[in-house]
Design an enzyme around this catalytic site. Structure first.
Site, mmCIF file in Angstrom:
data_model
loop_
_atom_site.group_PDB
_atom_site.id
_atom_site.type_symbol
_atom_site.label_atom_id
_atom_site.label_comp_id
_atom_site.label_asym_id
_atom_site.label_seq_id
_atom_site.Cartn_x
_atom_site.Cartn_y
_atom_site.Cartn_z
ATOM 1 N N LYS A 1 21.965 -22.115 -30.604
ATOM 2 C CA LYS A 1 21.155 -21.183 -29.798
ATOM 3 C C LYS A 1 20.034 -21.926 -29.069
ATOM 4 C CE LYS A 1 19.981 -18.780 -33.461
ATOM 5 N NZ LYS A 1 20.658 -19.521 -34.554
ATOM 6 N N ARG B 1 16.931 -10.126 -35.395
ATOM 7 C CA ARG B 1 17.667 -10.629 -36.555
ATOM 8 C C ARG B 1 17.926 -9.543 -37.578
ATOM 9 N NH1 ARG B 1 15.917 -16.365 -36.211
ATOM 10 N NH2 ARG B 1 16.993 -17.518 -37.806
ATOM 11 N N ARG C 1 20.033 -32.749 -37.543
ATOM 12 C CA ARG C 1 19.186 -32.410 -36.383
ATOM 13 C C ARG C 1 17.798 -33.049 -36.483
ATOM 14 N NH1 ARG C 1 18.177 -26.199 -35.390
ATOM 15 N NH2 ARG C 1 17.642 -26.245 -37.597
ATOM 16 N N ARG D 1 12.862 -30.638 -39.392
ATOM 17 C CA ARG D 1 12.245 -29.393 -39.859
ATOM 18 C C ARG D 1 12.237 -29.304 -41.373
ATOM 19 N NH1 ARG D 1 14.976 -24.718 -36.250
ATOM 20 N NH2 ARG D 1 15.079 -23.725 -38.295
ATOM 21 N N ARG E 1 19.720 -19.455 -45.543
ATOM 22 C CA ARG E 1 19.607 -18.924 -44.168
ATOM 23 C C ARG E 1 20.936 -18.316 -43.712
ATOM 24 N NH1 ARG E 1 17.331 -24.303 -41.731
ATOM 25 N NH2 ARG E 1 17.888 -23.408 -39.714
HETATM 26 P P1 AP5 Z 1 20.484 -25.865 -32.525
HETATM 27 O O1 AP5 Z 1 20.672 -25.557 -31.082
HETATM 28 O O2 AP5 Z 1 19.171 -26.431 -32.959
HETATM 29 O O3 AP5 Z 1 20.917 -24.593 -33.407
HETATM 30 P P2 AP5 Z 1 20.237 -23.149 -33.542
HETATM 31 O O4 AP5 Z 1 21.320 -22.129 -33.437
HETATM 32 O O5 AP5 Z 1 19.075 -23.018 -32.623
HETATM 33 O O6 AP5 Z 1 19.813 -23.269 -35.064
HETATM 34 P P3 AP5 Z 1 18.441 -22.968 -35.801
HETATM 35 O O7 AP5 Z 1 18.566 -23.655 -37.150
HETATM 36 O O8 AP5 Z 1 17.247 -23.326 -34.997
HETATM 37 O O9 AP5 Z 1 18.534 -21.462 -36.000
HETATM 38 P P4 AP5 Z 1 17.868 -20.625 -37.042
HETATM 39 O O10 AP5 Z 1 18.261 -19.295 -36.572
HETATM 40 O O11 AP5 Z 1 18.170 -20.925 -38.464
HETATM 41 O O12 AP5 Z 1 16.317 -21.080 -36.952
HETATM 42 P P5 AP5 Z 1 15.047 -20.400 -36.308
HETATM 43 O O13 AP5 Z 1 14.158 -21.479 -35.852
HETATM 44 O O14 AP5 Z 1 15.416 -19.304 -35.375
HETATM 45 O O15 AP5 Z 1 21.661 -26.885 -32.974
HETATM 46 C C1 AP5 Z 1 21.674 -27.445 -34.269
HETATM 47 C C2 AP5 Z 1 22.118 -28.920 -34.170
HETATM 48 O O16 AP5 Z 1 23.467 -28.992 -33.741
HETATM 49 C C3 AP5 Z 1 21.299 -29.752 -33.144
HETATM 50 O O17 AP5 Z 1 21.087 -31.051 -33.662
HETATM 51 C C4 AP5 Z 1 22.212 -29.833 -31.903
HETATM 52 O O18 AP5 Z 1 22.052 -31.056 -31.218
HETATM 53 C C5 AP5 Z 1 23.610 -29.718 -32.511
HETATM 54 N N1 AP5 Z 1 24.516 -28.950 -31.667
HETATM 55 C C6 AP5 Z 1 24.234 -27.799 -30.981
HETATM 56 N N2 AP5 Z 1 25.341 -27.350 -30.334
HETATM 57 C C7 AP5 Z 1 26.333 -28.239 -30.627
HETATM 58 C C8 AP5 Z 1 27.719 -28.318 -30.257
HETATM 59 N N3 AP5 Z 1 28.275 -27.393 -29.461
HETATM 60 N N4 AP5 Z 1 28.441 -29.358 -30.748
HETATM 61 C C9 AP5 Z 1 27.877 -30.307 -31.565
HETATM 62 N N5 AP5 Z 1 26.570 -30.279 -31.936
HETATM 63 C C10 AP5 Z 1 25.820 -29.251 -31.481
HETATM 64 O O19 AP5 Z 1 14.390 -19.680 -37.592
HETATM 65 C C11 AP5 Z 1 13.803 -20.422 -38.635
HETATM 66 C C12 AP5 Z 1 13.177 -19.455 -39.640
HETATM 67 O O20 AP5 Z 1 12.125 -18.697 -39.011
HETATM 68 C C13 AP5 Z 1 14.115 -18.391 -40.232
HETATM 69 O O21 AP5 Z 1 14.869 -18.896 -41.333
HETATM 70 C C14 AP5 Z 1 13.121 -17.289 -40.624
HETATM 71 O O22 AP5 Z 1 12.452 -17.610 -41.820
HETATM 72 C C15 AP5 Z 1 12.104 -17.340 -39.470
HETATM 73 N N6 AP5 Z 1 12.453 -16.439 -38.366
HETATM 74 C C16 AP5 Z 1 12.722 -16.799 -37.066
HETATM 75 N N7 AP5 Z 1 13.001 -15.724 -36.323
HETATM 76 C C17 AP5 Z 1 12.923 -14.646 -37.143
HETATM 77 C C18 AP5 Z 1 13.136 -13.248 -36.956
HETATM 78 N N8 AP5 Z 1 13.501 -12.744 -35.755
HETATM 79 N N9 AP5 Z 1 12.975 -12.434 -38.021
HETATM 80 C C19 AP5 Z 1 12.600 -12.925 -39.231
HETATM 81 N N10 AP5 Z 1 12.397 -14.232 -39.488
HETATM 82 C C20 AP5 Z 1 12.561 -15.091 -38.450
#
Ligand code: AP5
Length: 216
Positions: free
Chosen positions: A13, A88, A127, A161, A172
């Site tokens: 994402k 979410r 990552r 992270r 997660r």
């Molecule tokens: P990346 O693009 O970083 O993946 P992502 O989907 O953004 O994954 P996240 O881990 O950031 O999502 P998340 O939802 O767990 O975390 P968030 O920060 O929102 O890609 C990952 C890796 O793969 C990278 O190294 C990239 O280079 C590689 N890659 C990407 N695409 C690829 C491909 N096609 N092929 C090969 N490699 C690839 O949330 C963190 C925490 O915050 C949550 O756990 C929660 O505690 C809190 N939080 C955030 N939002 C909310 C909400 N709305 N409600 C409640 N709690 C929340």
């Protein structure tokens, strides 16, 4: 154009949101990035969120909804935004509908990034980001052109992270299945949900999203 990117942790994402932001002159609204900034600043929101995030659980709905509601009122969001990591839960999805209606905004597309779970731990554990500009990399899938130097800003410091550990990723993922996946039918019912193959290479996923947006 206002979009949502939906998918489990590691689906790509954030990677795709950054590309769409540049190509379409949109604003990326990542609730994860906002929360991490709040943690780093030591604000009250950050203090409330840190322990929950480090454990891999979801931060309470009220806190997230208030944060997004404030953010989309800011002027730069008028040109369009990409929601990355929000909504979410069903409660967040319903609150988003209410705030868009109140602000006279429309949701154009919800893009589900479909992935096989067995690759997600590998993507997340590998990552890292540039400590200066936040550009994202991966130990194997996306390396800087010159080892140890950020392609984007030339920075030489990188970080990982706190919640990118194998155990936390599994928590997660469980949160995604129980609390987030149930909102997919909600958007299907509204006729705005489309899926792309998040298992494809990064460039190919971008092309698929462009096709979806072209057809929307
Ligand atoms: P990346 O693009 O970083 O993946 P992502 O989907 O953004 O994954 P996240 O881990 O950031 O999502 P998340 O939802 O767990 O975390 P968030 O920060 O929102 O890609 C990952 C890796 O793969 C990278 O190294 C990239 O280079 C590689 N890659 C990407 N695409 C690829 C491909 N096609 N092929 C090969 N490699 C690839 O949330 C963190 C925490 O915050 C949550 O756990 C929660 O505690 C809190 N939080 C955030 N939002 C909310 C909400 N709305 N409600 C409640 N709690 C929340």
């Amino acid at each position: 154009m206002n979009l949502i990117l939906l998918g489990p942790p590691g689906a790509g994402k954030g990677t795709q949101a950054k590309r769409l932001e540049q190509r379409h002159n949109l604003i990326q609204l990542s609730t994860g990035d906002m929360l991490r900034a709040a943690v780093a600043s030591g604000s009250e929101i950050g203090r409330k969120a840190k322990e929950v995030m480090d454990a891999g659980h979801l931060v309470p709905d009220e806190l997230i909804i208030a944060m997004i509601s404030d953010r989309i009122e800011q002027d730069d969001c008028a040109k369009g935004f990409i929601l990355d990591g929000f909504p979410r839960t069903t409660r967040q999805a319903e609150a988003l509908d209410a705030m868009l209606a109140e602000k006279g905004m429309k949701l154009h597309s919800v893009i589900e990034m479909k992935v096989n779970e067995d690759i997600l731990v590998d993507r997340i554990i590998g990552r890292y980001i540039c400590a200066t500009c936040g550009a994202g990399y991966h130990d194997r899938y996306l390396r800087p052109k010159v080892a140890g130097v950020c392609d984007n800003c030339g920075g030489t410091e990188f970080r990982r992270r706190a919640d990118d550990t194998e155990d936390t990723v599994r928590t997660r993922l469980a949160a995604y299945h129980t609390q987030t996946a149930p909102i997919l039918p909600y958007y299907q019912g509204k006729g705005v949900l489309q899926a792309v193959d998040g298992m494809a290479g990064i460039d190919e996923v971008t092309d698929q999203i462009e096709q979806v947006l072209g057809a929307a």
